[in-house]
Write a protein that holds these residues in place. Structure first.
Motif, PDB file in Angstrom:
ATOM      1  N   ALA A  63      12.396  -8.280   7.281  1.00  0.00           N
ATOM      2  CA  ALA A  63      11.915  -7.663   6.046  1.00  0.00           C
ATOM      3  C   ALA A  63      10.456  -8.052   5.803  1.00  0.00           C
ATOM      4  O   ALA A  63       9.644  -7.234   5.351  1.00  0.00           O
ATOM      5  CB  ALA A  63      12.784  -8.082   4.870  1.00  0.00           C
ATOM      6  N   GLY A  64      10.109  -9.299   6.100  1.00  0.00           N
ATOM      7  CA  GLY A  64       8.720  -9.739   5.977  1.00  0.00           C
ATOM      8  C   GLY A  64       7.803  -8.979   6.913  1.00  0.00           C
ATOM      9  O   GLY A  64       6.685  -8.598   6.536  1.00  0.00           O
ATOM     10  N   PHE A  65       8.265  -8.727   8.147  1.00  0.00           N
ATOM     11  CA  PHE A  65       7.470  -7.923   9.074  1.00  0.00           C
ATOM     12  C   PHE A  65       7.299  -6.502   8.548  1.00  0.00           C
ATOM     13  O   PHE A  65       6.248  -5.890   8.708  1.00  0.00           O
ATOM     14  CB  PHE A  65       8.110  -7.889  10.468  1.00  0.00           C
ATOM     15  N   SER A  71       1.740  -3.103   4.365  1.00  0.00           N
ATOM     16  CA  SER A  71       0.409  -3.508   3.904  1.00  0.00           C
ATOM     17  C   SER A  71      -0.675  -2.998   4.850  1.00  0.00           C
ATOM     18  O   SER A  71      -1.695  -2.455   4.413  1.00  0.00           O
ATOM     19  CB  SER A  71       0.342  -5.027   3.797  1.00  0.00           C
ATOM     20  N   ALA A  72      -0.459  -3.143   6.149  1.00  0.00           N
ATOM     21  CA  ALA A  72      -1.432  -2.666   7.130  1.00  0.00           C
ATOM     22  C   ALA A  72      -1.576  -1.150   7.061  1.00  0.00           C
ATOM     23  O   ALA A  72      -2.681  -0.615   7.158  1.00  0.00           O
ATOM     24  CB  ALA A  72      -1.012  -3.099   8.536  1.00  0.00           C
ATOM     25  N   VAL A  77      -4.660   3.792   5.519  1.00  0.00           N
ATOM     26  CA  VAL A  77      -4.712   5.055   4.793  1.00  0.00           C
ATOM     27  C   VAL A  77      -5.869   5.060   3.805  1.00  0.00           C
ATOM     28  O   VAL A  77      -6.613   6.046   3.699  1.00  0.00           O
ATOM     29  CB  VAL A  77      -3.363   5.315   4.085  1.00  0.00           C
ATOM     30  N   THR A  78      -6.047   3.959   3.067  1.00  0.00           N
ATOM     31  CA  THR A  78      -7.145   3.927   2.102  1.00  0.00           C
ATOM     32  C   THR A  78      -8.490   3.937   2.804  1.00  0.00           C
ATOM     33  O   THR A  78      -9.449   4.529   2.312  1.00  0.00           O
ATOM     34  CB  THR A  78      -7.043   2.693   1.190  1.00  0.00           C
ATOM     35  N   ARG A  79      -8.588   3.317   3.957  1.00  0.00           N
ATOM     36  CA  ARG A  79      -9.843   3.325   4.711  1.00  0.00           C
ATOM     37  C   ARG A  79     -10.172   4.737   5.192  1.00  0.00           C
ATOM     38  O   ARG A  79     -11.306   5.183   5.120  1.00  0.00           O
ATOM     39  CB  ARG A  79      -9.700   2.368   5.900  1.00  0.00           C
TER      40      ARG A  79
END
Length: 142
Positions: A63-65, A71-72, A77-79
């Motif tokens: 789940a952490g991965f 997040s990545a 996408v924002t970049r």
């Protein structure tokens, strides 16, 4: 416990193959095989195997991965949106079509040059055609 036994067996088998290779007078290859064979044993002795085993079998780790991957993905996408100019910053600053000056759409012909009238499309000027090219060639010494 089972993983350390398997790793020890793999290392022992690899060292056996290294001994057979050395018996055939291929010492460089035997040393390389021995180096590869000792890796699983070293991983067991340092505790890395247990860490990897715990890592692979816990759902919270996966789940952490997933959270890290999300997040990545958001960063990417924002970049991409920022580079395309669809972000809020570009719209607020007046980057729409209304913000363009009327003269900005006209082609830039350099200082002192004006566009040709529509009727003189096929005619040549009085020798001003190659002056830019001649200036570049003179600048480079050609």
């Amino acid at each position: 416990m089972l993983t350390s036994t398997v790793c020890a067996a793999v290392s022992a088998g690899g060292l056996g193959i290294a001994l057979l290779t050395a018996y055939r007078k291929r010492f460089l290859a035997a040393a390389r095989i021995a180096a590869y064979a000792l890796i699983p044993l070293g991983l067991v002795m340092t505790g890395i195997i247990d860490w990897v085993k715990d890592l692979a079998l816990k759902p919270t780790v996966w789940a952490g991965f997933g959270v890290l991957a999300l997040s990545a993905l958001l960063f990417l996408v924002t970049r991409a949106a920022e580079r395309r100019g669809t972000g809020r910053k570009g719209r607020r600053a007046g980057a729409g079509p209304d913000a363009v000056a009327p003269a900005a759409s006209a082609p830039s012909l350099g200082p002192g040059r004006t566009p040709k009238p529509a009727g003189t499309k096929g005619r040549k000027d009085t020798g001003d055609d190659f002056s830019d090219i001649e200036a570049i060639l003179k600048k480079h010494g050609i």
